[in-house]
Enzyme design. Structure first.
Site, PDB file in Angstrom:
ATOM      1  N   GLY A   1      63.591 -46.130 -67.711  1.00 54.85           N
ATOM      2  CA  GLY A   1      64.448 -47.273 -67.367  1.00 54.85           C
ATOM      3  C   GLY A   1      65.095 -47.866 -68.598  1.00 54.85           C
ATOM      4  N   ALA A   2      65.642 -46.976 -69.458  1.00 54.97           N
ATOM      5  CA  ALA A   2      66.124 -47.429 -70.768  1.00 54.97           C
ATOM      6  C   ALA A   2      67.616 -47.746 -70.798  1.00 54.97           C
ATOM      7  CB  ALA A   2      65.809 -46.370 -71.822  1.00 54.97           C
TER       8      ALA A   2
ATOM      9  N   TYR B   1      54.898 -56.223 -55.942  1.00 56.02           N
ATOM     10  CA  TYR B   1      55.186 -56.164 -57.385  1.00 56.02           C
ATOM     11  C   TYR B   1      53.941 -56.564 -58.199  1.00 56.02           C
ATOM     12  CZ  TYR B   1      57.726 -57.223 -61.752  1.00 56.02           C
ATOM     13  OH  TYR B   1      58.163 -57.269 -63.057  1.00 56.02           O
TER      14      TYR B   1
ATOM     15  N   LYS C   1      51.905 -54.247 -60.881  1.00 54.83           N
ATOM     16  CA  LYS C   1      51.777 -54.651 -62.291  1.00 54.83           C
ATOM     17  C   LYS C   1      50.326 -54.891 -62.690  1.00 54.83           C
ATOM     18  CE  LYS C   1      56.036 -54.263 -63.463  1.00 54.83           C
ATOM     19  NZ  LYS C   1      56.447 -53.430 -64.592  1.00 54.83           N
TER      20      LYS C   1
HETATM   21  P1  NAP Z   1      66.106 -54.313 -64.922  1.00 57.50           P
HETATM   22  O1  NAP Z   1      67.134 -54.928 -65.774  1.00 57.50           O
HETATM   23  O2  NAP Z   1      66.184 -54.433 -63.440  1.00 57.50           O
HETATM   24  O3  NAP Z   1      65.976 -52.774 -65.334  1.00 57.50           O
HETATM   25  C1  NAP Z   1      65.104 -51.921 -64.639  1.00 57.50           C
HETATM   26  C2  NAP Z   1      65.262 -50.515 -65.173  1.00 57.50           C
HETATM   27  O4  NAP Z   1      64.354 -49.670 -64.449  1.00 57.50           O
HETATM   28  C3  NAP Z   1      66.651 -49.955 -64.984  1.00 57.50           C
HETATM   29  O5  NAP Z   1      67.037 -49.324 -66.171  1.00 57.50           O
HETATM   30  C4  NAP Z   1      66.503 -48.933 -63.851  1.00 57.50           C
HETATM   31  O6  NAP Z   1      67.293 -47.772 -64.003  1.00 57.50           O
HETATM   32  C5  NAP Z   1      65.060 -48.509 -64.056  1.00 57.50           C
HETATM   33  N1  NAP Z   1      64.483 -47.937 -62.846  1.00 57.50           N
HETATM   34  C6  NAP Z   1      64.257 -48.547 -61.654  1.00 57.50           C
HETATM   35  N2  NAP Z   1      63.711 -47.684 -60.791  1.00 57.50           N
HETATM   36  C7  NAP Z   1      63.599 -46.494 -61.442  1.00 57.50           C
HETATM   37  C8  NAP Z   1      63.096 -45.213 -61.107  1.00 57.50           C
HETATM   38  N3  NAP Z   1      62.596 -44.954 -59.880  1.00 57.50           N
HETATM   39  N4  NAP Z   1      63.133 -44.228 -62.043  1.00 57.50           N
HETATM   40  C9  NAP Z   1      63.620 -44.470 -63.272  1.00 57.50           C
HETATM   41  N5  NAP Z   1      64.104 -45.660 -63.660  1.00 57.50           N
HETATM   42  C10 NAP Z   1      64.091 -46.659 -62.757  1.00 57.50           C
HETATM   43  O7  NAP Z   1      64.650 -54.899 -65.277  1.00 57.50           O
HETATM   44  P2  NAP Z   1      64.052 -55.552 -66.621  1.00 57.50           P
HETATM   45  O8  NAP Z   1      63.989 -57.021 -66.418  1.00 57.50           O
HETATM   46  O9  NAP Z   1      64.711 -54.987 -67.828  1.00 57.50           O
HETATM   47  O10 NAP Z   1      62.552 -55.023 -66.510  1.00 57.50           O
HETATM   48  C11 NAP Z   1      62.021 -54.047 -67.388  1.00 57.50           C
HETATM   49  C12 NAP Z   1      60.507 -54.051 -67.254  1.00 57.50           C
HETATM   50  O11 NAP Z   1      59.997 -55.363 -67.613  1.00 57.50           O
HETATM   51  C13 NAP Z   1      60.021 -53.803 -65.829  1.00 57.50           C
HETATM   52  O12 NAP Z   1      58.843 -53.063 -65.865  1.00 57.50           O
HETATM   53  C14 NAP Z   1      59.735 -55.203 -65.302  1.00 57.50           C
HETATM   54  O13 NAP Z   1      58.788 -55.176 -64.265  1.00 57.50           O
HETATM   55  C15 NAP Z   1      59.176 -55.861 -66.567  1.00 57.50           C
HETATM   56  N6  NAP Z   1      59.230 -57.314 -66.560  1.00 57.50           N
HETATM   57  C16 NAP Z   1      60.418 -57.987 -66.560  1.00 57.50           C
HETATM   58  C17 NAP Z   1      60.407 -59.370 -66.562  1.00 57.50           C
HETATM   59  C18 NAP Z   1      61.671 -60.175 -66.590  1.00 57.50           C
HETATM   60  O14 NAP Z   1      61.555 -61.426 -66.615  1.00 57.50           O
HETATM   61  N7  NAP Z   1      62.838 -59.559 -66.602  1.00 57.50           N
HETATM   62  C19 NAP Z   1      59.192 -60.059 -66.557  1.00 57.50           C
HETATM   63  C20 NAP Z   1      58.005 -59.353 -66.529  1.00 57.50           C
HETATM   64  C21 NAP Z   1      58.027 -57.963 -66.556  1.00 57.50           C
HETATM   65  P3  NAP Z   1      68.881 -47.647 -63.560  1.00 57.50           P
HETATM   66  O15 NAP Z   1      69.592 -48.739 -64.312  1.00 57.50           O
HETATM   67  O16 NAP Z   1      69.309 -46.301 -63.994  1.00 57.50           O
HETATM   68  O17 NAP Z   1      68.890 -47.862 -62.078  1.00 57.50           O
END
Ligand code: NAP
Length: 248
Positions: A12-13, A155, A159
């Site tokens: 998910g980079a 979720y 997690k």
């Molecule tokens: P985001 O902007 O929604 O990005 C999610 C990424 O995951 C995207 O690059 C997406 O790919 C990829 N993805 C989703 N389903 C996938 C699959 N089946 N196979 C491969 N890639 C997949 O989310 P984010 O906020 O950056 O979150 C990144 C991590 O941090 C996650 O694990 C999230 O749970 C964790 N997190 C985030 C927060 C927050 O406040 N944002 C808080 C706690 C934890 P595509 O773009 O190609 O679709």
């Protein structure tokens, strides 16, 4: 910093936190496999930036929930970048809904991506790390997995599961010079959390839960990931918050 060339696979980079992690690891000298599921354009942009830093970058499409696709991705990265030393399990998506309402497909999708996806990647990459006698696995968990939120049973389970997975795997591979840790972000403004800050009022109420009074920035998660990848050689099985004090 370990100056030997390292190869990192970040799931998910293409955007959000994963993008920041990929760029930070590249800045520390790693070659990067930029995994994405749908956003090829964004993955190519990240890869281009990494190449501008003088590192190799390989955008690789794979749904981490699909084991066959993960296996093919791992073989390709191993073949083209010459191994895999660092794995960051970051890919996840969010589907909310109280336990009596959440659709079964949504439950499965969330668990298959965030938890089973990490399992698939480790299943195929740990053997490579064992052979190389070095490895770093960093799992991106969430505050929701530690504390829970209403509407977050899927979720939050994924997690929290990732934390249990981290600890058991850390013990399985500890003697192989492979560390496995979990990073626990609090609240950051990304696509995933957009519904939480689409009005001033919602954002304000989110911020009252954070002692530091502001959301985190993706680079602030990436800094810890790079530390665990390049420096934290005696840290394993740890669950480390990056949350502006939310967990206090
Ligand atoms: P985001 O902007 O929604 O990005 C999610 C990424 O995951 C995207 O690059 C997406 O790919 C990829 N993805 C989703 N389903 C996938 C699959 N089946 N196979 C491969 N890639 C997949 O989310 P984010 O906020 O950056 O979150 C990144 C991590 O941090 C996650 O694990 C999230 O749970 C964790 N997190 C985030 C927060 C927050 O406040 N944002 C808080 C706690 C934890 P595509 O773009 O190609 O679709």
């Amino acid at each position: 910093m370990d100056l030997e060339k390292k190869v990192a696979l970040v799931t998910g980079a293409a955007r959000g936190i994963g993008r920041a992690i990929a760029l930070d690891l590249a800045g520390q000298g790693a070659d990067i496999a930029v995994n994405y599921r749908s956003r090829e354009d964004a993955a190519n942009e990240v890869a281009e930036k990494i190449r501008e830093m003088g590192r190799q970058a390989l955008p690789v499409r794979a749904d981490v929930g699909d084991e066959e696709k993960v296996k093919a991705m791992v073989d390709r990265v191993d073949g083209q970048l010459g191994g895999i030393d660092i794995l960051v399990n970051n890919a996840a998506l969010h589907r909310g809904g109280r336990v009596q309402n959440i659709a079964l497909e949504d439950w499965d999708l969330v668990l298959n991506t965030a938890l089973k996806g990490a399992f698939h990647c480790c299943r195929h990459i740990i053997p490579i790390m064992i052979e190389r006698k070095w490895g770093r696995v960093i799992n991106i968990s969430s505050f929701a997995g530690l504390r829970g939120f209403p509407g977050d049973t899927a979720y939050g389970s994924a997690k929290a599961g990732l934390i249990g997975f981290t600890k058991s795997l850390a013990k399985e591979v500890a003697k192989k010079n492979i560390t496995v840790n979990a990073v626990v972000p609090g609240f950051l403004k990304t696509d995933m959390t957009a519904p939480l800050f689409n009005t001033e009022d919602k954002l304000k109420s989110e911020l009252t839960r954070i002692p530091m009074g502001r959301p985190g920035e993706p680079y602030e998660i990436a800094e810890l990931v790079s530390f665990l990848a390049f420096k934290g050689s005696y840290i394993t099985g740890a669950v480390i918050p990056v949350d502006g004090g939310m967990g206090m």
